[in-house]
Scaffold this motif. Structure first.
Motif, PDB file in Angstrom:
ATOM      1  N   UNK A  16       0.841  -1.193   0.000  1.00  0.00           N
ATOM      2  CA  UNK A  16       0.000   0.000   0.000  1.00  0.00           C
ATOM      3  C   UNK A  16       0.874   1.239   0.000  1.00  0.00           C
ATOM      4  N   UNK A  17       0.564   2.160  -0.911  1.00  0.00           N
ATOM      5  CA  UNK A  17       1.339   3.395  -0.996  1.00  0.00           C
ATOM      6  C   UNK A  17       1.019   4.311   0.169  1.00  0.00           C
ATOM      7  N   UNK A  18       1.991   5.125   0.541  1.00  0.00           N
ATOM      8  CA  UNK A  18       1.795   6.148   1.573  1.00  0.00           C
ATOM      9  C   UNK A  18       1.302   7.407   0.874  1.00  0.00           C
ATOM     10  N   UNK A  19       0.093   7.844   1.212  1.00  0.00           N
ATOM     11  CA  UNK A  19      -0.516   9.018   0.600  1.00  0.00           C
ATOM     12  C   UNK A  19      -0.553  10.156   1.601  1.00  0.00           C
ATOM     13  N   UNK A  20      -0.653  11.373   1.092  1.00  0.00           N
ATOM     14  CA  UNK A  20      -0.794  12.541   1.951  1.00  0.00           C
ATOM     15  C   UNK A  20      -1.994  13.332   1.465  1.00  0.00           C
ATOM     16  N   UNK A  21      -2.743  13.905   2.399  1.00  0.00           N
ATOM     17  CA  UNK A  21      -3.906  14.695   2.017  1.00  0.00           C
ATOM     18  C   UNK A  21      -4.404  15.521   3.182  1.00  0.00           C
ATOM     19  N   UNK A  51      -6.549  19.384   9.029  1.00  0.00           N
ATOM     20  CA  UNK A  51      -5.254  18.776   9.341  1.00  0.00           C
ATOM     21  C   UNK A  51      -4.725  18.031   8.119  1.00  0.00           C
ATOM     22  N   UNK A  52      -3.420  18.049   7.912  1.00  0.00           N
ATOM     23  CA  UNK A  52      -2.786  17.277   6.834  1.00  0.00           C
ATOM     24  C   UNK A  52      -2.263  15.981   7.443  1.00  0.00           C
ATOM     25  N   UNK A  53      -2.576  14.850   6.796  1.00  0.00           N
ATOM     26  CA  UNK A  53      -2.245  13.546   7.363  1.00  0.00           C
ATOM     27  C   UNK A  53      -1.626  12.629   6.322  1.00  0.00           C
ATOM     28  N   UNK A  54      -0.904  11.627   6.818  1.00  0.00           N
ATOM     29  CA  UNK A  54      -0.419  10.517   6.003  1.00  0.00           C
ATOM     30  C   UNK A  54      -1.435   9.385   6.121  1.00  0.00           C
TER      31      UNK A  54
END
Length: 74
Positions: A16-21, A51-54
């Motif tokens: 699973x890729x690590x995404x940011x949003x 909030x910005x999260x991984x």
């Protein structure tokens, strides 16, 4: 047993890729996260709107730094 370098390399890459949003809504331990391309996803975990999260595998992994986005052309 033969060693396959390609399979060894693939084993290093997470499934699973690590995404940011950015979190746009959160309620009941589920957050709606907007990705930089405009897509939305639901992720489990505690977060607050704005909030910005991984996110990885549908789970919030932690907070991400808020950095300026820059794009360049070659």
């Amino acid at each position: 047993m033969l060693h396959n370098p390609y399979r060894a390399f693939l084993a290093l890459i997470p499934a699973d890729r690590l995404l940011v949003g950015d979190v746009v809504a959160a309620a009941g331990g589920v957050a709606t996260v907007q990705l930089p391309g405009g897509g939305l996803l639901q992720a489990r975990g505690e977060a607050t709107a704005g909030q910005r999260v991984f996110v990885q595998g549908g789970v919030i992994q932690g907070t991400a730094p808020t950095l300026a986005y820059a794009e360049g052309e070659a």
